[in-house]
Design a protein around this motif. Sequence first.
Motif, short mmCIF file in Angstrom:
data_model
loop_
_atom_site.label_atom_id
_atom_site.label_comp_id
_atom_site.label_asym_id
_atom_site.label_seq_id
_atom_site.Cartn_x
_atom_site.Cartn_y
_atom_site.Cartn_z
N GLU A 1 58.52 -18.46 76.83
CA GLU A 1 59.14 -19.37 77.79
C GLU A 1 59.44 -20.74 77.19
OE1 GLU A 1 56.53 -19.59 81.12
OE2 GLU A 1 57.11 -17.63 81.94
N GLU B 1 55.06 -13.03 77.52
CA GLU B 1 56.07 -13.65 78.40
C GLU B 1 55.92 -15.17 78.44
OE1 GLU B 1 56.10 -11.94 82.27
OE2 GLU B 1 56.63 -9.92 81.58
N VAL B 2 54.68 -15.66 78.53
CA VAL B 2 54.47 -17.10 78.58
C VAL B 2 54.82 -17.74 77.25
CG1 VAL B 2 52.77 -18.93 78.93
CG2 VAL B 2 52.72 -16.90 80.37
N LEU C 1 51.35 -10.66 79.62
CA LEU C 1 51.33 -12.02 80.16
C LEU C 1 51.49 -13.04 79.04
CD1 LEU C 1 50.71 -14.06 82.50
CD2 LEU C 1 48.31 -13.82 81.86
N TYR D 1 50.05 -21.60 87.90
CA TYR D 1 51.28 -20.91 87.50
C TYR D 1 50.96 -19.61 86.78
CZ TYR D 1 55.49 -19.86 84.81
OH TYR D 1 56.56 -19.21 84.24
N ILE D 2 50.05 -19.68 85.82
CA ILE D 2 49.69 -18.49 85.04
C ILE D 2 49.00 -17.46 85.93
CG2 ILE D 2 48.39 -17.65 83.04
CD1 ILE D 2 50.70 -19.45 82.31
N ASN E 1 51.09 -10.91 89.61
CA ASN E 1 52.34 -10.16 89.76
C ASN E 1 52.48 -9.08 88.69
OD1 ASN E 1 53.14 -11.68 91.99
ND2 ASN E 1 54.16 -13.22 90.72
N ILE E 2 52.07 -9.39 87.48
CA ILE E 2 52.13 -8.39 86.40
C ILE E 2 51.21 -7.22 86.70
CG2 ILE E 2 51.49 -7.99 83.98
CD1 ILE E 2 52.60 -10.76 83.34
N ASN F 1 49.37 -16.84 89.18
CA ASN F 1 50.34 -16.11 90.01
C ASN F 1 51.10 -15.09 89.18
OD1 ASN F 1 49.72 -17.50 92.37
ND2 ASN F 1 51.19 -19.12 91.96
N LYS F 2 51.45 -15.46 87.97
CA LYS F 2 52.15 -14.55 87.07
C LYS F 2 51.24 -13.37 86.70
CE LYS F 2 55.24 -14.95 83.08
NZ LYS F 2 56.46 -14.84 83.90
N TRP F 3 49.97 -13.66 86.49
CA TRP F 3 48.97 -12.64 86.15
C TRP F 3 48.83 -11.62 87.28
CZ3 TRP F 3 46.15 -9.79 83.18
CH2 TRP F 3 44.90 -9.32 83.55
#
Length: 340
Positions: free
Chosen positions: A316, A312-313, A309, A261-262, A268-269, A264-266
């Motif tokens: 959440e 944002e995490v 990152l 999860y992290i 995208n950022i 994919n977010k990394w």
Amino acid sequence: MIAWKEYERADKADALLMSTLSKEHHKQIEENCAYIKSLAEVLLLTATQNISQRGHKETVDADNRGNFLAILDMIAKHDPVVKKKMTGPRNAKYTSHQTQNEILDTLAEMVRASIINEVKESELFSLMADETKDLKKKEQISLVLRYYFAGAVKESFLHFESADRLDAAGLTHKIIQVLERCGLEYKSNLIGQSYDGASVMSGKHSGVQARIKEVAKQAFYVHCNAHCLNLVLVDTIKAVPQAECFFALLQRLYVFVSGSYIHNKWLNIQKEMYPGAPRELQRLSETRWACRHIACHTVLDRLPAIMRLLVEVASENSGDRSIDARGLLAHLTCSSLDFW
């Protein structure tokens, strides 16, 4: 007379037919040679550029058939011989992984033969070896030769060999077996050997270096200088508390970002904040200082993305992930660690 003329006409017709068949056969041989050469050049390109060859799905309707077939399809647009073969019978395309491996083995053997000829011409040579695990977790031993040729000292990778036994006797047997298979006169021409500091390699009584020296009397052993320097650097870092904490934090960052999860977010950022391909954080290695250098450089270069990152995490409120992000964020903003 009429019969003789009929015979001459038939003979000329047979000669013409044989000539035509011979030309077609010669043309087919030339086309096959040109096609195999194109396959070999594509494989050589993918191998030297260290990019994957096969695709997960290589059917005609697949979106991505892999680098090897994609490059061949591109060449076929400009080369009628390649296009003819690629659209011909399936058993004459030579694009299977078995054929790929055979061609790669042939190319590797050509390179190996060139190295062996250089070593034989230079006569004296030294040996460097190390053990490592491949992607299947199988132990392999890599062999590198160091020699003087054409006015310069050269270091050439010679061979990977599967290591069935990891004791000194088994590794020594493998090394000698490779040297003998390559036709190298190691008993009189091997003048040096270099390994890491593991006792199985460097042991003065029954290690690999001692066993090699029993058969190659002039093979002087030297502990790998790069390995020694790496050990010194790692031990020095552990002696400085601030530095040890710093690298421990880099390792925690790597573990945190590695989660699916992290991660994919990394990615995208990074795509939003930086042009080009995204960068990956590096796992620290106890035996390779270069990994730590790359890790530091990546964190320094992508620090704004890392901070975003974590923020944002952390916001959440997703349990353990958020707690870990807040902890890392607190360390990165701590005044005792000057990341800025």
